[in-house]
Design a protein around this motif. Structure first.
Motif, PDB file in Angstrom:
ATOM      1  N   LEU A 159       0.849  -1.193   0.000  1.00 12.82           N
ATOM      2  CA  LEU A 159       0.000   0.000   0.000  1.00 12.82           C
ATOM      3  C   LEU A 159       0.884   1.242   0.000  1.00 12.82           C
ATOM      4  O   LEU A 159       1.800   1.364   0.814  1.00 12.82           O
ATOM      5  CB  LEU A 159      -0.916  -0.004   1.218  1.00 12.82           C
ATOM      6  N   PHE A 160       0.623   2.167  -0.912  1.00  7.42           N
ATOM      7  CA  PHE A 160       1.395   3.384  -1.019  1.00  7.42           C
ATOM      8  C   PHE A 160       1.004   4.376   0.066  1.00  7.42           C
ATOM      9  O   PHE A 160      -0.166   4.678   0.259  1.00  7.42           O
ATOM     10  CB  PHE A 160       1.167   4.026  -2.392  1.00  7.42           C
ATOM     11  N   THR A 161       1.991   4.878   0.803  1.00  8.72           N
ATOM     12  CA  THR A 161       1.765   5.992   1.717  1.00  8.72           C
ATOM     13  C   THR A 161       2.888   6.998   1.512  1.00  8.72           C
ATOM     14  O   THR A 161       4.061   6.633   1.494  1.00  8.72           O
ATOM     15  CB  THR A 161       1.739   5.553   3.189  1.00  8.72           C
ATOM     16  N   ALA A 162       2.518   8.269   1.348  1.00  4.40           N
ATOM     17  CA  ALA A 162       3.515   9.304   1.099  1.00  4.40           C
ATOM     18  C   ALA A 162       4.483   9.425   2.261  1.00  4.40           C
ATOM     19  O   ALA A 162       5.676   9.671   2.062  1.00  4.40           O
ATOM     20  CB  ALA A 162       2.812  10.635   0.841  1.00  4.40           C
ATOM     21  N   GLN A 163       3.986   9.235   3.491  1.00  2.49           N
ATOM     22  CA  GLN A 163       4.860   9.361   4.659  1.00  2.49           C
ATOM     23  C   GLN A 163       5.965   8.315   4.627  1.00  2.49           C
ATOM     24  O   GLN A 163       7.129   8.607   4.939  1.00  2.49           O
ATOM     25  CB  GLN A 163       4.047   9.231   5.954  1.00  2.49           C
ATOM     26  N   HIS A 164       5.616   7.077   4.271  1.00  2.00           N
ATOM     27  CA  HIS A 164       6.610   6.011   4.216  1.00  2.00           C
ATOM     28  C   HIS A 164       7.639   6.297   3.126  1.00  2.00           C
ATOM     29  O   HIS A 164       8.860   6.163   3.347  1.00  2.00           O
ATOM     30  CB  HIS A 164       5.929   4.674   3.956  1.00  2.00           C
ATOM     31  N   VAL A 165       7.188   6.686   1.939  1.00  2.00           N
ATOM     32  CA  VAL A 165       8.105   6.983   0.839  1.00  2.00           C
ATOM     33  C   VAL A 165       9.032   8.123   1.224  1.00  2.00           C
ATOM     34  O   VAL A 165      10.248   8.065   0.987  1.00  2.00           O
ATOM     35  CB  VAL A 165       7.325   7.324  -0.449  1.00  2.00           C
ATOM     36  N   TYR A 166       8.488   9.161   1.846  1.00  2.00           N
ATOM     37  CA  TYR A 166       9.300  10.312   2.250  1.00  2.00           C
ATOM     38  C   TYR A 166      10.386   9.897   3.240  1.00  2.00           C
ATOM     39  O   TYR A 166      11.548  10.307   3.112  1.00  2.00           O
ATOM     40  CB  TYR A 166       8.410  11.387   2.859  1.00  2.00           C
ATOM     41  N   ARG A 167      10.028   9.068   4.211  1.00  2.00           N
ATOM     42  CA  ARG A 167      11.010   8.622   5.199  1.00  2.00           C
ATOM     43  C   ARG A 167      12.113   7.802   4.546  1.00  2.00           C
ATOM     44  O   ARG A 167      13.294   7.931   4.907  1.00  2.00           O
ATOM     45  CB  ARG A 167      10.326   7.804   6.302  1.00  2.00           C
ATOM     46  N   GLN A 168      11.752   6.935   3.601  1.00  2.00           N
ATOM     47  CA  GLN A 168      12.752   6.101   2.936  1.00  2.00           C
ATOM     48  C   GLN A 168      13.704   6.943   2.091  1.00  2.00           C
ATOM     49  O   GLN A 168      14.926   6.720   2.094  1.00  2.00           O
ATOM     50  CB  GLN A 168      12.073   5.045   2.063  1.00  2.00           C
ATOM     51  N   VAL A 169      13.165   7.928   1.379  1.00  2.00           N
ATOM     52  CA  VAL A 169      14.010   8.795   0.561  1.00  2.00           C
ATOM     53  C   VAL A 169      14.911   9.645   1.446  1.00  2.00           C
ATOM     54  O   VAL A 169      16.109   9.809   1.173  1.00  2.00           O
ATOM     55  CB  VAL A 169      13.143   9.677  -0.357  1.00  2.00           C
ATOM     56  N   LEU A 170      14.366  10.198   2.520  1.00  2.00           N
ATOM     57  CA  LEU A 170      15.155  11.022   3.433  1.00  2.00           C
ATOM     58  C   LEU A 170      16.296  10.215   4.048  1.00  2.00           C
ATOM     59  O   LEU A 170      17.425  10.703   4.181  1.00  2.00           O
ATOM     60  CB  LEU A 170      14.252  11.587   4.528  1.00  2.00           C
ATOM     61  N   ASP A 171      16.028   8.960   4.417  1.00  2.00           N
ATOM     62  CA  ASP A 171      17.062   8.098   4.974  1.00  2.00           C
ATOM     63  C   ASP A 171      18.158   7.836   3.943  1.00  2.00           C
ATOM     64  O   ASP A 171      19.350   7.851   4.271  1.00  2.00           O
ATOM     65  CB  ASP A 171      16.429   6.784   5.434  1.00  2.00           C
ATOM     66  N   CYS A 172      17.769   7.619   2.684  1.00  7.29           N
ATOM     67  CA  CYS A 172      18.758   7.404   1.621  1.00  7.29           C
ATOM     68  C   CYS A 172      19.581   8.658   1.363  1.00  7.29           C
ATOM     69  O   CYS A 172      20.777   8.578   1.073  1.00  7.29           O
ATOM     70  CB  CYS A 172      18.054   6.981   0.333  1.00  7.29           C
ATOM     71  N   MET A 173      18.952   9.827   1.470  1.00  2.53           N
ATOM     72  CA  MET A 173      19.679  11.066   1.236  1.00  2.53           C
ATOM     73  C   MET A 173      20.703  11.305   2.348  1.00  2.53           C
ATOM     74  O   MET A 173      21.793  11.841   2.110  1.00  2.53           O
ATOM     75  CB  MET A 173      18.698  12.234   1.151  1.00  2.53           C
ATOM     76  N   ALA A 174      20.367  10.894   3.577  1.00  4.72           N
ATOM     77  CA  ALA A 174      21.296  11.048   4.704  1.00  4.72           C
ATOM     78  C   ALA A 174      22.400  10.002   4.679  1.00  4.72           C
ATOM     79  O   ALA A 174      23.453  10.199   5.289  1.00  4.72           O
ATOM     80  CB  ALA A 174      20.528  10.955   6.026  1.00  4.72           C
ATOM     81  N   ARG A 175      22.170   8.896   3.978  1.00  5.48           N
ATOM     82  CA  ARG A 175      23.147   7.803   3.882  1.00  5.48           C
ATOM     83  C   ARG A 175      23.376   7.477   2.407  1.00  5.48           C
ATOM     84  O   ARG A 175      22.819   6.514   1.883  1.00  5.48           O
ATOM     85  CB  ARG A 175      22.640   6.576   4.646  1.00  5.48           C
ATOM     86  N   PRO A 176      24.163   8.291   1.721  1.00 11.38           N
ATOM     87  CA  PRO A 176      24.351   8.125   0.278  1.00 11.38           C
ATOM     88  C   PRO A 176      24.736   6.700  -0.109  1.00 11.38           C
ATOM     89  O   PRO A 176      25.588   6.082   0.527  1.00 11.38           O
ATOM     90  CB  PRO A 176      25.481   9.110  -0.040  1.00 11.38           C
ATOM     91  N   GLY A 177      24.079   6.197  -1.135  1.00 14.85           N
ATOM     92  CA  GLY A 177      24.361   4.862  -1.637  1.00 14.85           C
ATOM     93  C   GLY A 177      23.590   3.753  -0.962  1.00 14.85           C
ATOM     94  O   GLY A 177      23.585   2.614  -1.446  1.00 14.85           O
ATOM     95  N   LYS A 178      22.918   4.047   0.158  1.00 16.76           N
ATOM     96  CA  LYS A 178      22.102   3.030   0.814  1.00 16.76           C
ATOM     97  C   LYS A 178      20.854   2.775  -0.028  1.00 16.76           C
ATOM     98  O   LYS A 178      20.273   3.701  -0.601  1.00 16.76           O
ATOM     99  CB  LYS A 178      21.690   3.491   2.212  1.00 16.76           C
TER     100      LYS A 178
END
Length: 200
Positions: free
Chosen positions: A1-20
């Motif tokens: 199920l798509f939730t914008a909050q989940h997608v945002y958290r995953q992208v933010l985590d990737c941006m803080a940890r480049p290459g993850k």
């Protein structure tokens, strides 16, 4: 199920940890398989009527019109867009060097490139089958302990040259979100130093 909050958290985590690499979850849209699911999920999360975007590389305007209708974001030329989506069979001819890099007083005005790829794998994964294809990107800088590598299939090496040039005068530059159609994402923020090796 798509939730914008989940997608945002995953992208933010990737941006803080480049290459993850993070998984967006079960992103399902009735798109008849036309568009990269990760790209659509990220766009649905980050776009609204206060931002602009440009679709580069697609052979027609279907994705651009689809996102405009569903997000209310404004379509702009590549050199004025807040978000640049690189998608479709025409990727090879896209010129990313025209993207906004921001200003010294307002570096956040630099564009975010959302790049559709075939697959994302850790750089140290076994090289077999399709994992051998593509480009292995090495990242250094904030959020990375020593070095981290990322194997990407479906990205033009010429675009990495342009991204490195765009980001050569930090804090000016572009942030990059890579989205695989298997609902995986990874990020290359403008603060990362990158090198790469093409794997045949």
């Amino acid at each position: 199920l798509f939730t914008a909050q989940h997608v945002y958290r995953q992208v933010l985590d990737c941006m803080a940890r480049p290459g993850k690499i993070n998984l967006l979850g079960n992103v399902s849209f009735d798109l008849t398989g036309r568009f990269n699911r990760s790209i659509v999920a990220v766009a649905f999360t980050l776009f609204d009527n206060e931002v602009s975007f440009h679709v580069a590389g697609d052979e027609d305007d279907r994705l651009q019109e689809f996102l405009r209708l569903h997000t209310m974001a404004e379509v702009e030329p590549l050199d004025r867009a807040d978000f640049i989506i690189v998608h479709g069979p025409g990727k090879r001819d896209v010129v990313l060097s025209e993207a906004k890099r921001g200003e010294l007083l307002f570096p956040e005005k630099g564009a975010t490139v959302i790049y559709a790829v075939d697959s994302l794998r850790p750089g140290d994964s076994a090289r077999s089958g399709k994992d051998r294809e593509g480009v292995t990107i090495q990242l250094e800088g904030p959020g990375v302990k020593d070095k981290r590598s990322l194997r990407v299939s479906g990205m033009e090496p010429s675009h990495l040259v342009e991204i490195r040039q765009l980001n050569s005068k930090f804090p000016l530059g572009v942030d990059v979100i890579l989205g695989g159609d298997d609902c995986q994402v990874a990020c290359i923020p403008r603060s990362s130093a990158i090198a790469w090796e093409v794997v045949d």
